[in-house]
Design a protein around this motif. Structure first.
Motif, PDB file in Angstrom:
ATOM      1  N   ALA A   1      63.906  21.122  64.918  1.00 57.82           N
ATOM      2  CA  ALA A   1      62.728  21.426  64.100  1.00 57.82           C
ATOM      3  C   ALA A   1      62.426  22.911  64.046  1.00 57.82           C
ATOM      4  CB  ALA A   1      61.516  20.669  64.634  1.00 57.82           C
ATOM      5  N   ALA A   2      62.819  23.644  65.082  1.00 66.46           N
ATOM      6  CA  ALA A   2      62.502  25.076  65.138  1.00 66.46           C
ATOM      7  C   ALA A   2      63.204  25.874  64.047  1.00 66.46           C
ATOM      8  CB  ALA A   2      62.887  25.622  66.509  1.00 66.46           C
ATOM      9  N   PHE A   3      64.317  25.344  63.543  1.00 67.68           N
ATOM     10  CA  PHE A   3      65.104  26.111  62.569  1.00 67.68           C
ATOM     11  C   PHE A   3      64.871  25.680  61.107  1.00 67.68           C
ATOM     12  CE2 PHE A   3      67.426  26.201  66.601  1.00 67.68           C
ATOM     13  CZ  PHE A   3      67.552  27.572  66.783  1.00 67.68           C
ATOM     14  N   ILE A   4      64.005  24.698  60.888  1.00 65.76           N
ATOM     15  CA  ILE A   4      63.718  24.252  59.517  1.00 65.76           C
ATOM     16  C   ILE A   4      63.094  25.377  58.677  1.00 65.76           C
ATOM     17  CG2 ILE A   4      62.320  22.693  58.114  1.00 65.76           C
ATOM     18  CD1 ILE A   4      62.760  20.545  60.217  1.00 65.76           C
ATOM     19  N   PRO A   5      62.062  26.082  59.195  1.00 66.18           N
ATOM     20  CA  PRO A   5      61.495  27.187  58.386  1.00 66.18           C
ATOM     21  C   PRO A   5      62.514  28.281  58.084  1.00 66.18           C
ATOM     22  CG  PRO A   5      60.021  26.596  60.176  1.00 66.18           C
ATOM     23  CD  PRO A   5      61.314  25.896  60.448  1.00 66.18           C
ATOM     24  N   LEU A   6      63.388  28.581  59.059  1.00 62.95           N
ATOM     25  CA  LEU A   6      64.398  29.621  58.869  1.00 62.95           C
ATOM     26  C   LEU A   6      65.343  29.259  57.733  1.00 62.95           C
ATOM     27  CD1 LEU A   6      66.053  32.141  59.782  1.00 62.95           C
ATOM     28  CD2 LEU A   6      67.274  30.601  61.349  1.00 62.95           C
TER      29      LEU A   6
ATOM     30  N   LEU B   1      62.034  11.008  57.136  1.00 63.35           N
ATOM     31  CA  LEU B   1      63.210  10.131  57.158  1.00 63.35           C
ATOM     32  C   LEU B   1      64.139  10.449  58.332  1.00 63.35           C
ATOM     33  CD1 LEU B   1      64.158   9.991  53.340  1.00 63.35           C
ATOM     34  CD2 LEU B   1      63.056   8.202  54.708  1.00 63.35           C
ATOM     35  N   PHE B   2      64.059  11.702  58.797  1.00 66.68           N
ATOM     36  CA  PHE B   2      64.944  12.129  59.887  1.00 66.68           C
ATOM     37  C   PHE B   2      64.194  12.229  61.218  1.00 66.68           C
ATOM     38  CE2 PHE B   2      66.913  13.823  56.026  1.00 66.68           C
ATOM     39  CZ  PHE B   2      68.210  13.340  56.158  1.00 66.68           C
ATOM     40  N   THR B   3      63.159  11.414  61.343  1.00 64.18           N
ATOM     41  CA  THR B   3      62.350  11.439  62.573  1.00 64.18           C
ATOM     42  C   THR B   3      63.189  11.127  63.815  1.00 64.18           C
ATOM     43  OG1 THR B   3      60.389  10.749  61.346  1.00 64.18           O
ATOM     44  CG2 THR B   3      60.323  10.476  63.726  1.00 64.18           C
ATOM     45  N   ASP B   4      64.074  10.145  63.688  1.00 67.32           N
ATOM     46  CA  ASP B   4      64.899   9.765  64.842  1.00 67.32           C
ATOM     47  C   ASP B   4      65.799  10.923  65.273  1.00 67.32           C
ATOM     48  OD1 ASP B   4      63.773   7.283  64.817  1.00 67.32           O
ATOM     49  OD2 ASP B   4      65.392   6.338  63.670  1.00 67.32           O
ATOM     50  N   THR B   5      66.370  11.614  64.280  1.00 70.54           N
ATOM     51  CA  THR B   5      67.243  12.753  64.597  1.00 70.54           C
ATOM     52  C   THR B   5      66.459  13.836  65.326  1.00 70.54           C
ATOM     53  OG1 THR B   5      68.597  12.305  62.646  1.00 70.54           O
ATOM     54  CG2 THR B   5      68.771  14.502  63.610  1.00 70.54           C
ATOM     55  N   LEU B   6      65.266  14.152  64.805  1.00 71.66           N
ATOM     56  CA  LEU B   6      64.433  15.193  65.413  1.00 71.66           C
ATOM     57  C   LEU B   6      63.947  14.769  66.804  1.00 71.66           C
ATOM     58  CD1 LEU B   6      62.352  16.261  62.284  1.00 71.66           C
ATOM     59  CD2 LEU B   6      64.123  17.604  63.422  1.00 71.66           C
ATOM     60  N   ALA B   7      63.721  13.452  66.993  1.00 74.26           N
ATOM     61  CA  ALA B   7      63.252  12.962  68.292  1.00 74.26           C
ATOM     62  C   ALA B   7      64.328  13.125  69.356  1.00 74.26           C
ATOM     63  CB  ALA B   7      62.844  11.497  68.173  1.00 74.26           C
ATOM     64  N   GLN B   8      65.588  12.978  68.924  1.00 75.83           N
ATOM     65  CA  GLN B   8      66.678  13.094  69.880  1.00 75.83           C
ATOM     66  C   GLN B   8      66.989  14.551  70.220  1.00 75.83           C
ATOM     67  OE1 GLN B   8      70.079  10.233  69.298  1.00 75.83           O
ATOM     68  NE2 GLN B   8      68.948   9.709  67.423  1.00 75.83           N
ATOM     69  N   VAL B   9      66.857  15.439  69.202  1.00 77.21           N
ATOM     70  CA  VAL B   9      67.090  16.869  69.439  1.00 77.21           C
ATOM     71  C   VAL B   9      65.905  17.630  68.842  1.00 77.21           C
ATOM     72  CG1 VAL B   9      68.672  18.812  69.187  1.00 77.21           C
ATOM     73  CG2 VAL B   9      69.580  16.478  69.225  1.00 77.21           C
TER      74      VAL B   9
ATOM     75  N   MET C   1      55.213  17.527  49.259  1.00 73.28           N
ATOM     76  CA  MET C   1      55.133  16.222  49.913  1.00 73.28           C
ATOM     77  C   MET C   1      56.499  15.543  49.964  1.00 73.28           C
ATOM     78  SD  MET C   1      52.099  15.955  50.982  1.00 73.28           S
ATOM     79  CE  MET C   1      52.132  14.228  51.485  1.00 73.28           C
ATOM     80  N   ILE C   2      57.345  15.847  48.973  1.00 77.08           N
ATOM     81  CA  ILE C   2      58.705  15.310  49.000  1.00 77.08           C
ATOM     82  C   ILE C   2      59.452  15.854  50.212  1.00 77.08           C
ATOM     83  CG2 ILE C   2      60.900  15.202  47.752  1.00 77.08           C
ATOM     84  CD1 ILE C   2      59.355  15.449  45.151  1.00 77.08           C
ATOM     85  N   THR C   3      59.264  17.149  50.471  1.00 77.38           N
ATOM     86  CA  THR C   3      59.891  17.750  51.651  1.00 77.38           C
ATOM     87  C   THR C   3      59.390  17.077  52.924  1.00 77.38           C
ATOM     88  OG1 THR C   3      59.935  19.869  50.479  1.00 77.38           O
ATOM     89  CG2 THR C   3      60.315  19.934  52.848  1.00 77.38           C
ATOM     90  N   ALA C   4      58.072  16.828  52.985  1.00 76.33           N
ATOM     91  CA  ALA C   4      57.504  16.173  54.169  1.00 76.33           C
ATOM     92  C   ALA C   4      58.086  14.771  54.349  1.00 76.33           C
ATOM     93  CB  ALA C   4      55.983  16.109  54.042  1.00 76.33           C
TER      94      ALA C   4
ATOM     95  N   LEU D   1      61.858  23.632  45.485  1.00 73.57           N
ATOM     96  CA  LEU D   1      63.053  22.814  45.283  1.00 73.57           C
ATOM     97  C   LEU D   1      64.122  23.132  46.317  1.00 73.57           C
ATOM     98  CD1 LEU D   1      63.486  22.773  41.393  1.00 73.57           C
ATOM     99  CD2 LEU D   1      62.662  20.945  42.856  1.00 73.57           C
ATOM    100  N   ASN D   2      64.244  24.405  46.636  1.00 72.47           N
ATOM    101  CA  ASN D   2      65.234  24.793  47.640  1.00 72.47           C
ATOM    102  C   ASN D   2      64.838  24.320  49.041  1.00 72.47           C
ATOM    103  OD1 ASN D   2      66.953  26.010  45.812  1.00 72.47           O
ATOM    104  ND2 ASN D   2      65.956  27.998  45.979  1.00 72.47           N
ATOM    105  N   ASP D   3      63.541  24.229  49.295  1.00 70.40           N
ATOM    106  CA  ASP D   3      63.095  23.660  50.577  1.00 70.40           C
ATOM    107  C   ASP D   3      63.602  22.221  50.712  1.00 70.40           C
ATOM    108  OD1 ASP D   3      61.804  25.912  51.415  1.00 70.40           O
ATOM    109  OD2 ASP D   3      59.816  25.281  50.734  1.00 70.40           O
ATOM    110  N   ILE D   4      63.499  21.477  49.604  1.00 72.86           N
ATOM    111  CA  ILE D   4      63.928  20.073  49.613  1.00 72.86           C
ATOM    112  C   ILE D   4      65.421  19.971  49.888  1.00 72.86           C
ATOM    113  CG2 ILE D   4      64.170  17.995  48.199  1.00 72.86           C
ATOM    114  CD1 ILE D   4      61.606  18.875  46.728  1.00 72.86           C
TER     115      ILE D   4
END
Length: 458
Positions: A323-328, A311-319, A303-306, A437-440
């Motif tokens: 989001a496609a590279f977060i899992p990678l 917090l970076f919703t604005d960044t993701l909204a602009q580009v 949930m911390i990762t979520a 932890l590394n995801d965070i």
């Protein structure tokens, strides 16, 4: 197992013939075939058959013969009370008396206190006394692991008298390959191999041929430390002494093999984020009960990762493509952290970490992570650039992956070292825990850099 070995095994262990002899009540045929098997195969057959068949086996085998099976069999802890409950109490007590003391203690430790007391009262006094002494030692220590059936000779005796002692005590001793030497106060002073004793002159004094450089374990030593000593020195048996160096018992290699298997199972369970994976749980509820605590804990960490992503919703909204590279990026950093964790935990378990500076280990892993981070970053940059034809996006993903790998590798090394220093089992720093932890950290690095250079990305 090779086909040839497997064929010999199948020939030696004919379950159908054994079952036929039991069903026909042919005690002679059953005993002939069954007692000709290796104790391990006897145990496999005994454990596999139904309780009503085992009742017949109890009638056909003596307590001593069943004791040999129980010493060779590998049962789950919860199975011991079930098998003991099937036997007549007097039969079970005599079987426990015939077992080596340390093996009998392993069985009694799985029974409740009233049952243990009841069986001890029914045993012969010598066996009961040996078992009582071992029951007092804390679990997972050298004292709980040792057996009191060993051969010891006085240092002032000669070879002739030592051979007499050996002949008298050998039938009950768990091993005779090492003969331990004690003084008049029962303090361990040396050890003699069976070979040295056999080839020595009858009138030679034991103290003149003993090896005084004897390695021993304290009765309070942790079983994992004892296993490490026996592995390092390739011992068949290790003497156990108290604080006054008085000899109390020995630990044999077969018990150490069980310890190594047990400790490896525990470490693997913790690395997998499971409380206990020694056996396959027949009940889904039991399996879920063991796995849920870690999953719930990791759920809250997730949930911390979520929240970080939120917090970076604005960044993701602009580009949105970010989001496609977060899992990678999260997966790559998690994998590198798990690799470093495995190396560190293994080094601590084998004692290799103690032989070199911990700072040297951390620096080596840092340089390793630097090489891996740069390599993977360049590869990621190339793939993203040629795939999306976006130079800044390729640089962002490459830099984020490189930094995440470096942070994850160093964290995977430092966390188990810190836990080891705090006297906490480093395997608790499990793979799923490190991965979360590394995801965070990877999300924070990736989206943080993206936010800083958002103008270049749009």
């Amino acid at each position: 197992m090779s086909e040839e070995v497997k064929d010999r095994h199948d020939e030696a262990y004919d379950e159908a013939n054994l079952m036929a002899a039991l069903n026909e009540g042919n005690i002679k045929q059953f005993r002939t075939q069954f007692l000709d098997l290796h104790p391990y195969d006897q145990g496999q057959f005994y454990e596999k058959v139904e309780p009503d068949i085992r009742q017949v086996i109890y009638q056909y085998l003596s307590p001593k013969e069943l004791a040999d099976i129980f010493e060779a069999i590998e049962l789950d802890d919860e199975e011991y009370p079930l098998f003991i409950a099937e036997m007549e109490p007097s039969y079970a007590a005599e079987m426990l008396s015939e077992m080596y003391a340390d093996d009998a203690v392993d069985v009694l430790n799985e029974l409740d206190q009233d049952q243990t007391s009841h069986f001890l009262k029914m045993m012969d006094s010598d066996s009961a006394q040996d078992i009582r002494e071992l029951l007092h030692y804390e679990e997972d220590t050298a004292g709980a692991l040792m057996t009191t059936e060993y051969v010891a000779v006085p240092e002032n005796s000669n070879v002739r008298s030592a051979m007499t002692i050996l002949r008298n005590e050998a039938p009950d001793a768990e091993t005779i390959y090492y003969i331990f030497v004690i003084d008049d106060k029962s303090r361990l002073t040396g050890v003699i191999s069976l070979r040295d004793l056999i080839i020595a002159n009858d009138d030679t004094l034991i103290r003149d041929i003993q090896n005084e450089r004897v390695v021993s374990a304290k009765v309070t030593d942790d079983q994992e430390d004892v296993a490490q000593v026996m592995r390092d020195y390739n011992f068949v048996a290790l003497p156990v002494v108290n604080s006054r160096d008085e000899m109390l018992g020995i630990i044999t290699v077969d018990d150490i093999i069980d310890v190594i298997d047990e400790e490896a199972g525990e470490d693997y369970s913790k690395l997998a984020g499971v409380s206990d994976m020694e056996t396959f749980d027949k009940s889904p509820f039991t399996a879920a009960k063991k796995r849920l605590p870690w999953l719930v804990c990791l759920l809250f960490l997730g949930m911390i990762t979520a929240n970080l992503i939120d917090l970076f919703t604005d960044t993701l909204a602009q580009v949105a493509l970010l989001a496609a590279f977060i899992p990678l990026i999260g997966g790559t950093s998690g994998n590198s952290g798990t690799q470093a964790l495995a190396v560190a935990v293994r080094g601590i378990a084998t004692g290799d970490v103690e032989e070199e500076s911990k700072m040297k280990l951390v620096m080596r892993e840092f340089l390793t992570s630097l090489i891996m981070g740069i390599t993977c970053g360049i590869i990621a940059f190339g793939i993203v650039f040629f795939w999306q034809h976006e130079l800044m996006l390729g640089i962002l993903v490459g830099v984020a992956i490189g930094c995440s790998i470096m942070v994850a590798t160093v964290a995977g090394t430092l966390i188990p070292l810190l836990m080891h220093r705090l006297k906490i089992d480093p395997a608790v720093a499990s793979g799923p825990f490190i991965t979360t932890l590394n995801d965070i950290t990877s999300v924070l690095i990736y989206l943080g850099i993206a936010t800083l250079f958002i103008d270049k990305l749009i």
